[in-house]
Design an enzyme around this catalytic site. Structure first.
Site, short mmCIF file in Angstrom:
data_model
loop_
_atom_site.label_atom_id
_atom_site.label_comp_id
_atom_site.label_asym_id
_atom_site.label_seq_id
_atom_site.Cartn_x
_atom_site.Cartn_y
_atom_site.Cartn_z
N GLU A 1 4.89 -41.01 -4.67
CA GLU A 1 4.40 -41.42 -5.80
C GLU A 1 5.10 -42.30 -6.73
O GLU A 1 5.18 -42.27 -7.91
CB GLU A 1 3.74 -40.12 -6.78
CG GLU A 1 2.75 -40.64 -7.53
CD GLU A 1 2.18 -39.14 -8.38
OE1 GLU A 1 2.41 -38.92 -9.47
OE2 GLU A 1 1.71 -38.35 -7.52
N ARG B 1 16.25 -23.99 2.74
CA ARG B 1 16.48 -25.29 2.74
C ARG B 1 15.30 -25.93 3.44
O ARG B 1 15.20 -27.10 3.73
CB ARG B 1 17.70 -25.98 3.14
CG ARG B 1 18.84 -25.33 2.04
CD ARG B 1 20.29 -26.35 2.24
NE ARG B 1 21.13 -25.89 1.29
CZ ARG B 1 22.17 -24.82 1.61
NH1 ARG B 1 22.19 -24.06 2.79
NH2 ARG B 1 22.95 -24.69 0.53
N LYS C 1 -6.86 -40.20 1.46
CA LYS C 1 -5.64 -39.64 0.96
C LYS C 1 -4.43 -39.85 1.84
O LYS C 1 -3.45 -40.19 1.57
CB LYS C 1 -5.92 -38.13 0.91
CG LYS C 1 -4.38 -37.48 0.40
CD LYS C 1 -4.57 -37.38 -1.20
CE LYS C 1 -3.33 -36.41 -1.69
NZ LYS C 1 -3.46 -35.11 -1.78
N GLU D 1 -12.98 -33.70 -7.31
CA GLU D 1 -12.01 -34.39 -6.46
C GLU D 1 -12.48 -35.51 -5.37
O GLU D 1 -11.99 -36.44 -5.06
CB GLU D 1 -10.89 -33.39 -5.84
CG GLU D 1 -10.07 -32.88 -6.80
CD GLU D 1 -8.98 -33.42 -7.25
OE1 GLU D 1 -8.76 -34.55 -7.13
OE2 GLU D 1 -8.08 -32.85 -8.10
N HIS E 1 -4.69 -31.86 -16.78
CA HIS E 1 -3.72 -30.95 -16.80
C HIS E 1 -3.49 -30.42 -18.09
O HIS E 1 -3.05 -29.14 -18.30
CB HIS E 1 -2.58 -31.68 -16.42
CG HIS E 1 -2.43 -31.58 -14.60
ND1 HIS E 1 -1.33 -32.45 -14.18
CD2 HIS E 1 -3.40 -31.22 -13.63
CE1 HIS E 1 -1.85 -32.36 -12.78
NE2 HIS E 1 -2.83 -31.71 -12.56
N ASN F 1 -4.17 -39.46 -9.48
CA ASN F 1 -4.22 -38.69 -10.75
C ASN F 1 -5.13 -38.91 -11.68
O ASN F 1 -4.99 -38.74 -12.80
CB ASN F 1 -2.76 -38.58 -11.27
CG ASN F 1 -1.64 -38.15 -10.40
OD1 ASN F 1 -1.72 -36.63 -10.05
ND2 ASN F 1 -0.60 -38.69 -10.10
N LYS G 1 2.31 -32.50 -1.73
CA LYS G 1 2.67 -32.16 -2.95
C LYS G 1 2.45 -30.63 -3.19
O LYS G 1 1.52 -29.93 -3.01
CB LYS G 1 1.89 -32.74 -4.08
CG LYS G 1 1.98 -34.00 -4.59
CD LYS G 1 0.97 -34.55 -5.50
CE LYS G 1 1.38 -35.88 -6.33
NZ LYS G 1 0.42 -36.27 -7.42
N HIS H 1 -9.65 -26.15 -11.84
CA HIS H 1 -8.89 -27.47 -11.88
C HIS H 1 -9.94 -28.50 -11.81
O HIS H 1 -9.78 -29.52 -12.42
CB HIS H 1 -7.88 -27.41 -10.71
CG HIS H 1 -7.22 -28.88 -10.34
ND1 HIS H 1 -6.56 -29.24 -11.32
CD2 HIS H 1 -7.24 -29.58 -9.52
CE1 HIS H 1 -5.87 -30.52 -11.00
NE2 HIS H 1 -6.59 -30.81 -9.63
N ARG I 1 0.09 -44.13 -5.06
CA ARG I 1 -0.26 -42.93 -5.03
C ARG I 1 -0.74 -42.25 -6.68
O ARG I 1 -1.35 -41.42 -6.61
CB ARG I 1 0.84 -41.92 -4.64
CG ARG I 1 0.33 -40.71 -4.27
CD ARG I 1 1.27 -39.64 -3.28
NE ARG I 1 0.57 -38.29 -3.25
CZ ARG I 1 1.04 -37.39 -2.35
NH1 ARG I 1 2.26 -37.78 -1.50
NH2 ARG I 1 0.65 -36.15 -2.28
N HIS J 1 -6.32 -36.72 -14.16
CA HIS J 1 -5.36 -35.55 -14.12
C HIS J 1 -4.68 -35.38 -15.47
O HIS J 1 -4.11 -34.30 -15.92
CB HIS J 1 -4.57 -35.45 -12.93
CG HIS J 1 -5.48 -35.01 -11.66
ND1 HIS J 1 -6.32 -35.79 -11.14
CD2 HIS J 1 -5.08 -34.08 -10.71
CE1 HIS J 1 -6.76 -35.29 -10.15
NE2 HIS J 1 -6.08 -34.10 -9.83
#
Length: 354
Positions: free
Chosen positions: A234, A118, A224, A182, A249, A242, A140, A262, A238, A245
């Site tokens: 997000e 956990r 960032k 990026e 993606h 993306n 993330k 990526h 935030r 993306h």
């Protein structure tokens, strides 16, 4: 040494940026709270830097998990492999995981840290441009699924991010350029002055000027960190990170993880987002041309794969994490240095763009 802070109350943590940090015993050890440490790396990075990190941690009980290289390795099977290693080694809640590698290693290690018993501590040691300026900061963590990238994960912050610029000396040029996508993203989405700076320093960046790279990475990390401090999970601003993306993606998932890096997919995604903005009269064509020119300077692709059309894109984009109430949401640039979240894009217009 440059030190920034991601300000999240009692979960705040530092980002260290300098050359030679892999040898800094005190820097690493002060973020480890017990004797047990497990380093997760891959078969490319480990032969270069694992021994150096283990020497710096010689006062600790250190073992390691070495994965194969590539985006395709960020999967549930390797997540289970890390878990099995920790359990077989009797690692407890006081173990610290260390992610030594690029974005794939950082993401899967962070997710393992979030889930093992956990939640246990972890430290990010990113070794690529992309991971140094983006994926190592902000918490993330995730693994990929054949049906979608980063669909299984958690928001889970590291205890520290240690960026040793010397690791870029061994980075292949294609990986370096992919990371620049990026970097350029930060200029497009919210920092027009930084975009101008990048245009003026292309040669110095390509030549690996340490002072210029330090300034570049620090500026990205600060951007960032500011956004994450404002919106950790997000729920709002935030999502602007993306940019590119949604399209990117889709390319990665459709083409098979790893065929396109990526950053390469994000570069093409940012061009498609900019073209969509131009078609919606939100962005000047001259700004689109500047975006294309800066990406091209780092040999990044501007065109979607020839075997991807509207149907292939829309299939993946309908599973995008930013979508709400079944509506597609896009991050669209409205100027160099400005962007917005937009859920008013018609599929007819999207089909024209694609």
């Amino acid at each position: 040494m440059n030190t920034l802070e991601v300000k999240l109350g009692n979960r705040s943590y530092p980002i260290y940026i300098d050359s030679g940090l892999f040898n800094n015993r005190d820097l690493l050890s002060k973020h480890i709270r017990s004797q047990r440490v497990c380093i997760v790396s891959n078969e490319i990075v480990a032969p270069l830097y694992l021994a150096q990190i283990k020497l710096a941690l010689s006062a600790f009980d250190v073992d390691e998990v070495i994965l194969a290289d590539g985006e395709a390795e960020k999967n549930l099977a390797n997540f289970e492999h890390i878990m099995s290693h920790l359990l077989a080694g009797n690692h407890g809640r006081d173990t610290t995981l260390i992610a030594l590698g690029g974005g794939v290693i950082g993401d899967i290690t962070g997710f393992a840290a979030a889930c093992y018993q956990r939640g246990i501590d972890f430290i990010q040691i990113p070794t690529t441009v992309l991971s140094q300026v983006d994926s190592s900061v902000g918490g993330k963590t995730a693994v990929n699924h054949p049906l979608g990238k980063n669909m299984i994960g958690a928001f889970y912050q590291p205890k520290a991010v240690v960026i040793d610029l010397a690791s870029l000396n061994t980075l292949p040029i294609r990986e370096f350029n992919a990371g620049m996508a990026e970097v350029i993203k930060y200029g497009i989405l919210g920092d027009g002055e930084f975009f101008n700076w990048l245009e003026q320093h292309i040669d110095a960046i390509q030549q690996g000027d340490v002072a210029v790279l330090t300034q570049m990475i620090e500026r990205c990390c600060q951007c960032k960190a500011n956004i994450v401090a404002e919106d950790e999970t997000e729920a709002g601003v935030r999502a602007l990170l993306n940019l590119g993306h949604t399209f990117g993606h889709a390319i990665e998932a459709d083409q098979g993880y790893g065929k396109w890096l990526h950053g390469e997919a994000v570069a093409t995604g940012m061009v498609l987002a900019a073209k969509l903005s131009v078609a919606m009269n939100l962005l000047e064509v001259s700004d689109l041309r500047r975006i294309e020119a800066l990406l091209s300077a780092f040999d990044l692709p501007l065109q979607a794969p020839e075997n991807m059309g509207f149907n292939e894109f829309i299939c993946h984009m309908r599973r995008d994490k930013k979508n709400l109430a079944g509506k597609l949401r896009f991050i669209l640039p409205t100027a160099i240095g400005k962007s917005e979240i937009n859920d008013d894009v018609s599929e007819d217009l999207l089909q024209q763009i694609l």
